[in-house]
Design a protein around this motif. Structure first.
Motif, PDB file in Angstrom:
ATOM      1  N   ALA A 174       3.435   6.314  -5.502  1.00 36.62           N
ATOM      2  CA  ALA A 174       3.513   6.236  -6.953  1.00 36.62           C
ATOM      3  C   ALA A 174       2.529   7.532  -7.382  1.00 36.62           C
ATOM      4  O   ALA A 174       2.755   7.946  -8.639  1.00 36.62           O
ATOM      5  CB  ALA A 174       3.014   4.915  -7.553  1.00 36.62           C
ATOM      6  N   PHE A 175       1.762   8.009  -6.723  1.00 32.56           N
ATOM      7  CA  PHE A 175       1.050   9.305  -6.799  1.00 32.56           C
ATOM      8  C   PHE A 175       2.105  10.358  -7.075  1.00 32.56           C
ATOM      9  O   PHE A 175       2.683  10.554  -6.200  1.00 32.56           O
ATOM     10  CB  PHE A 175       0.086   9.469  -5.810  1.00 32.56           C
ATOM     11  N   PRO A 190      -2.002  15.933  -2.716  1.00 32.09           N
ATOM     12  CA  PRO A 190      -3.299  15.565  -2.559  1.00 32.09           C
ATOM     13  C   PRO A 190      -3.634  14.210  -2.956  1.00 32.09           C
ATOM     14  O   PRO A 190      -4.513  13.603  -2.249  1.00 32.09           O
ATOM     15  CB  PRO A 190      -3.639  16.762  -3.156  1.00 32.09           C
ATOM     16  N   LEU A 191      -3.386  13.913  -4.148  1.00 37.00           N
ATOM     17  CA  LEU A 191      -3.573  12.308  -4.524  1.00 37.00           C
ATOM     18  C   LEU A 191      -2.878  11.355  -3.646  1.00 37.00           C
ATOM     19  O   LEU A 191      -3.808  10.348  -3.392  1.00 37.00           O
ATOM     20  CB  LEU A 191      -3.224  12.266  -5.871  1.00 37.00           C
ATOM     21  N   ARG A 192      -1.762  11.308  -3.193  1.00 40.66           N
ATOM     22  CA  ARG A 192      -1.263  10.730  -2.139  1.00 40.66           C
ATOM     23  C   ARG A 192      -1.983  10.599  -0.709  1.00 40.66           C
ATOM     24  O   ARG A 192      -2.250   9.462  -0.308  1.00 40.66           O
ATOM     25  CB  ARG A 192       0.259  10.946  -2.062  1.00 40.66           C
ATOM     26  N   ALA A 193      -2.500  11.885  -0.497  1.00 36.01           N
ATOM     27  CA  ALA A 193      -3.101  11.805   0.773  1.00 36.01           C
ATOM     28  C   ALA A 193      -4.351  11.177   0.826  1.00 36.01           C
ATOM     29  O   ALA A 193      -4.892  10.607   1.627  1.00 36.01           O
ATOM     30  CB  ALA A 193      -3.275  13.382   1.025  1.00 36.01           C
ATOM     31  N   GLU A 234       0.950  -1.295  -0.038  1.00 33.60           N
ATOM     32  CA  GLU A 234      -0.007   0.047   0.147  1.00 33.60           C
ATOM     33  C   GLU A 234       0.716   1.180   0.143  1.00 33.60           C
ATOM     34  O   GLU A 234       0.515   2.526  -0.693  1.00 33.60           O
ATOM     35  CB  GLU A 234      -0.989  -0.123   1.061  1.00 33.60           C
ATOM     36  N   ASN A 235       2.155   1.348   0.670  1.00 36.01           N
ATOM     37  CA  ASN A 235       2.792   2.213   0.822  1.00 36.01           C
ATOM     38  C   ASN A 235       3.568   2.504  -0.635  1.00 36.01           C
ATOM     39  O   ASN A 235       3.600   3.789  -1.205  1.00 36.01           O
ATOM     40  CB  ASN A 235       4.039   2.292   1.949  1.00 36.01           C
ATOM     41  N   ARG A 236       3.705   1.476  -1.251  1.00 29.64           N
ATOM     42  CA  ARG A 236       4.590   1.783  -2.480  1.00 29.64           C
ATOM     43  C   ARG A 236       3.458   2.377  -3.565  1.00 29.64           C
ATOM     44  O   ARG A 236       3.915   3.209  -4.328  1.00 29.64           O
ATOM     45  CB  ARG A 236       4.842   0.332  -3.078  1.00 29.64           C
TER      46      ARG A 236
END
Length: 259
Positions: A60-61, A65-68, A54-56
């Protein structure tokens, strides 16, 4: 069967705040639907809950904001499932089905997650399979994909509507299709043209005996959303997940752990 009423946009009910009372263990046949809102950055406590895979995917985002949004949604999924199962969130182990649908090994708990923009929906059920989808509505929908994903009846419905109604109907139909496909477990691998979602309940392609129910949901300004249920729930509970700005103690109190 009743044909889709384009004017009926929501249930008229609010998204209720989570409280310890609302988080009692689900009874058989009950469904809980969580609305999750992400902020501009991820919470380190959320990041710590995720597994390496999940962290990988989060890393990748390209934008924060997309990562958050990804981190918040997947950490929320772990927390609400852990609260239901009485386990630490980090101890949950997910399995992957034939079409990539995640699940939990053993037990009668089913779940589904969808996120778009800064919002996510999480459905958990003890009443059979569930599917959920949420989409941020663009000013100009991608009408060019309509012949590839909508049935002839759905295309005719869209063609007969004024533009603003057509825009809303496009996203209502699309989210209904996605929710049913995710409930079945095949996602985008099915022929969406064979899945006509103008009716309620919706007949599953290839299985005339199986019907999917799509109840109205509380309104979400600027978004379309759908929840698909293999059986009518004894009770549908719609809740708002505690935001980070509500404070970590509230999250821990309501979703497991100590303040």
């Amino acid at each position: 069967m009743n044909y889709l009423n384009i004017q009926r946009t929501d249930s008229g009910q609010p998204w209720k705040p989570a409280t310890p009372e609302t988080l009692r263990r689900l009874d058989p046949g009950e469904v809980r639907l969580w609305l999750v809102e992400s902020g501009p950055h991820e919470d380190p406590e959320d990041v710590a809950l995720l597994d390496p895979g999940e962290n990988r995917r989060a890393e990748a985002f390209r934008t924060r904001p997309l990562r958050a949004a990804y981190v918040t949604a997947h950490a929320a999924l772990r927390r609400v499932l852990a609260a239901e199962l009485g386990l630490p969130p980090a101890d949950l182990a997910f399995s992957i089905g034939p079409w990539g649908r995640p699940g939990l090994d053993g037990g009668d708990l089913d779940f589904n997650l969808s996120h778009s923009g800064d919002l996510a929906l999480i459905a958990i059920s003890r009443g059979g399979p569930v599917g959920v989808d949420i989409e941020a509505m663009r000013t100009a929908p991608p009408y060019e994909i309509a012949p590839d994903v909508f049935s002839w009846g759905e295309l005719a419905l869209l063609a007969g509507l004024p533009e603003e109604e057509r825009r809303h109907a496009f996203y209502r139909l699309w989210t209904r299709k996605e929710a049913v496909a995710k409930g079945i477990g095949c996602g985008l691998d099915m022929d969406f043209r064979a899945l006509d979602v103008r009716t309620d309940p919706v007949a599953e392609p290839g299985d005339c005996s199986r019907r999917w129910h799509i109840p109205p949901l509380p309104a979400l300004a600027g978004f379309a959303a759908a929840l698909a249920l293999a059986t009518l729930p004894a009770r549908l509970i719609t809740l708002r997940y505690p935001r980070l700005d509500a404070g970590r103690p509230q999250r821990r109190l309501y979703l497991g752990g100590t303040p």
